[in-house]
Design a protein around this motif. Structure first.
Motif, PDB file in Angstrom:
ATOM      1  N   ARG A 109       0.874  -1.180   0.000  1.00 16.29           N
ATOM      2  CA  ARG A 109       0.000   0.000   0.000  1.00 16.29           C
ATOM      3  C   ARG A 109       0.905   1.223   0.000  1.00 16.29           C
ATOM      4  NH1 ARG A 109      -1.966   2.972   4.333  1.00 16.29           N
ATOM      5  NH2 ARG A 109      -1.357   1.295   5.736  1.00 16.29           N
ATOM      6  N   VAL A 110       0.713   2.089  -0.973  1.00  9.79           N
ATOM      7  CA  VAL A 110       1.580   3.252  -1.160  1.00  9.79           C
ATOM      8  C   VAL A 110       0.920   4.497  -0.578  1.00  9.79           C
ATOM      9  CG1 VAL A 110       2.743   4.713  -2.864  1.00  9.79           C
ATOM     10  CG2 VAL A 110       2.550   2.232  -3.248  1.00  9.79           C
ATOM     11  N   ILE A 111       1.699   5.236   0.199  1.00 13.22           N
ATOM     12  CA  ILE A 111       1.305   6.538   0.727  1.00 13.22           C
ATOM     13  C   ILE A 111       2.295   7.556   0.166  1.00 13.22           C
ATOM     14  CG2 ILE A 111       0.931   7.923   2.808  1.00 13.22           C
ATOM     15  CD1 ILE A 111      -0.923   5.502   2.645  1.00 13.22           C
ATOM     16  N   ASP A 125       7.443   9.259   0.074  1.00  8.53           N
ATOM     17  CA  ASP A 125       6.784   8.051  -0.420  1.00  8.53           C
ATOM     18  C   ASP A 125       7.094   6.922   0.553  1.00  8.53           C
ATOM     19  OD1 ASP A 125       5.867   9.264  -2.823  1.00  8.53           O
ATOM     20  OD2 ASP A 125       7.833   8.982  -3.714  1.00  8.53           O
ATOM     21  N   THR A 126       6.044   6.232   0.981  1.00  2.00           N
ATOM     22  CA  THR A 126       6.206   5.142   1.933  1.00  2.00           C
ATOM     23  C   THR A 126       5.352   3.972   1.487  1.00  2.00           C
ATOM     24  OG1 THR A 126       6.432   6.809   3.675  1.00  2.00           O
ATOM     25  CG2 THR A 126       6.119   4.541   4.387  1.00  2.00           C
ATOM     26  N   GLY A 127       5.926   2.773   1.551  1.00  2.00           N
ATOM     27  CA  GLY A 127       5.200   1.560   1.222  1.00  2.00           C
ATOM     28  C   GLY A 127       5.033   0.678   2.443  1.00  2.00           C
ATOM     29  N   GLU A 131      -0.392  -7.218   3.855  1.00  5.25           N
ATOM     30  CA  GLU A 131      -0.782  -8.297   4.771  1.00  5.25           C
ATOM     31  C   GLU A 131      -0.402  -8.000   6.213  1.00  5.25           C
ATOM     32  OE1 GLU A 131       0.369 -12.201   3.498  1.00  5.25           O
ATOM     33  OE2 GLU A 131      -0.279 -11.806   1.433  1.00  5.25           O
ATOM     34  N   THR A 132       0.806  -7.470   6.418  1.00  5.80           N
ATOM     35  CA  THR A 132       1.292  -7.251   7.786  1.00  5.80           C
ATOM     36  C   THR A 132       1.135  -5.809   8.259  1.00  5.80           C
ATOM     37  OG1 THR A 132       3.556  -6.703   7.090  1.00  5.80           O
ATOM     38  CG2 THR A 132       3.033  -9.047   7.441  1.00  5.80           C
ATOM     39  N   GLY A 133       1.014  -4.875   7.314  1.00  4.95           N
ATOM     40  CA  GLY A 133       0.953  -3.461   7.674  1.00  4.95           C
ATOM     41  C   GLY A 133       2.308  -2.872   8.018  1.00  4.95           C
ATOM     42  N   LYS A 134       3.359  -3.676   7.893  1.00  3.11           N
ATOM     43  CA  LYS A 134       4.702  -3.213   8.252  1.00  3.11           C
ATOM     44  C   LYS A 134       5.337  -2.423   7.112  1.00  3.11           C
ATOM     45  CE  LYS A 134       5.720  -6.760  11.636  1.00  3.11           C
ATOM     46  NZ  LYS A 134       6.618  -7.808  12.080  1.00  3.11           N
ATOM     47  N   PHE A 135       6.210  -1.505   7.507  1.00  2.00           N
ATOM     48  CA  PHE A 135       6.978  -0.696   6.569  1.00  2.00           C
ATOM     49  C   PHE A 135       7.755  -1.589   5.606  1.00  2.00           C
ATOM     50  CE2 PHE A 135      11.146   1.266   5.687  1.00  2.00           C
ATOM     51  CZ  PHE A 135      10.741   2.412   5.023  1.00  2.00           C
ATOM     52  N   SER A 136       7.669  -1.278   4.286  1.00  2.30           N
ATOM     53  CA  SER A 136       8.377  -2.061   3.262  1.00  2.30           C
ATOM     54  C   SER A 136       9.493  -1.277   2.583  1.00  2.30           C
ATOM     55  CB  SER A 136       7.406  -2.529   2.173  1.00  2.30           C
ATOM     56  OG  SER A 136       6.441  -3.398   2.678  1.00  2.30           O
ATOM     57  N   PRO A 141       7.378   8.482   7.884  1.00  3.73           N
ATOM     58  CA  PRO A 141       7.012   9.890   8.076  1.00  3.73           C
ATOM     59  C   PRO A 141       7.874  10.629   9.094  1.00  3.73           C
ATOM     60  CG  PRO A 141       5.050   8.548   7.912  1.00  3.73           C
ATOM     61  CD  PRO A 141       6.224   7.598   7.947  1.00  3.73           C
ATOM     62  N   GLU A 142       8.284   9.947  10.163  1.00  3.20           N
ATOM     63  CA  GLU A 142       9.098  10.621  11.180  1.00  3.20           C
ATOM     64  C   GLU A 142      10.504  10.964  10.690  1.00  3.20           C
ATOM     65  OE1 GLU A 142       8.843   6.181  12.339  1.00  3.20           O
ATOM     66  OE2 GLU A 142       7.447   7.706  11.643  1.00  3.20           O
ATOM     67  N   GLU A 143      10.934  10.387   9.555  1.00  7.47           N
ATOM     68  CA  GLU A 143      12.250  10.711   8.992  1.00  7.47           C
ATOM     69  C   GLU A 143      12.232  12.032   8.226  1.00  7.47           C
ATOM     70  OE1 GLU A 143      14.671   6.996   7.712  1.00  7.47           O
ATOM     71  OE2 GLU A 143      12.562   6.580   7.203  1.00  7.47           O
ATOM     72  N   GLY A 144      11.052  12.502   7.874  1.00 12.87           N
ATOM     73  CA  GLY A 144      10.935  13.760   7.142  1.00 12.87           C
ATOM     74  C   GLY A 144      10.880  13.546   5.640  1.00 12.87           C
ATOM     75  N   MET A 145      10.644  14.638   4.945  1.00 10.99           N
ATOM     76  CA  MET A 145      10.476  14.606   3.496  1.00 10.99           C
ATOM     77  C   MET A 145      11.811  14.805   2.794  1.00 10.99           C
ATOM     78  SD  MET A 145       7.011  16.895   3.092  1.00 10.99           S
ATOM     79  CE  MET A 145       6.191  16.034   1.754  1.00 10.99           C
ATOM     80  N   PHE A 146      11.916  14.233   1.604  1.00 11.14           N
ATOM     81  CA  PHE A 146      13.011  14.622   0.720  1.00 11.14           C
ATOM     82  C   PHE A 146      12.761  16.068   0.318  1.00 11.14           C
ATOM     83  CE2 PHE A 146      13.542  10.074   0.171  1.00 11.14           C
ATOM     84  CZ  PHE A 146      14.911   9.938  -0.055  1.00 11.14           C
TER      85      PHE A 146
END
Length: 167
Positions: A109-111, A125-127, A131-136, A141-146
């Motif tokens: 799932r892409v955000i 961009d975060t994936g 199935e697990t909902g875990k970061f891929s 988000p807490e790392e900040g934006m490019f």
């Protein structure tokens, strides 16, 4: 040319951010060009790999709801599959974009959150595994934006200029 095109077309680089902490922020280029009416080309590549080896290459079909609202529908130029559609809105001199409806690519799932004015382009961009909902992949988000800065180079970014020069 629309306000959206006028503000997004260009070559962006996050050199300043990458140089501040290279182990956290890879040096990336983003290039938006207009290839025909209501269609933009997006290329993104790591600086060390070069423009001919982009990790992201899309044609973005723009649907203008009004002067300040746009939906972009992405087609991956490597696979010819649909990418994530983004909804854009203009406020206070900035365009803000995020995934329109839900976007699932493969098992992820892409955000996406993007904001730009004429000089600065920020993206996150975060994936997450569906199935697990875990970061891929991407950045949390807490790392900040490019954060990218527009380069003032002489690249032709508008197809009408290219077509007029050739004729």
């Amino acid at each position: 040319m629309t306000l959206f095109e006028d503000m997004i077309l260009g070559h962006y680089k996050n050199k300043r951010q990458a140089m501040s902490n290279p182990s956290v922020w890879p040096q990336i280029n983003i290039l938006y060009t207009k290839i025909k009416h209501n269609v933009l080309e997006l290329k993104q590549w790591y600086n060390y790999q070069g423009e001919d080896n982009p990790y992201r290459h899309y044609h973005l079909h723009c649907e203008y709801l009004d002067e300040y609202s746009v939906i972009t529908k992405a087609i991956n130029q490597t696979t010819l599959e649909a990418g994530c559609n983004l909804a854009w809105g203009y406020y206070g001199g900035w365009w803000f974009g995020q995934v329109h409806e839900e976007c699932i690519l493969r098992d992820t799932r892409v955000i996406s959150n993007i904001q730009f004015n004429r000089e600065v382009y920020r993206s996150l961009d975060t994936g997450y595994n569906i199935e697990t909902g875990k970061f891929s992949w991407g950045k949390l988000p807490e790392e900040g934006m490019f954060e990218f800065e527009r380069l003032n180079n002489a690249r032709t970014l508008n197809y009408t200029l290219t077509n007029n020069v050739r004729n």
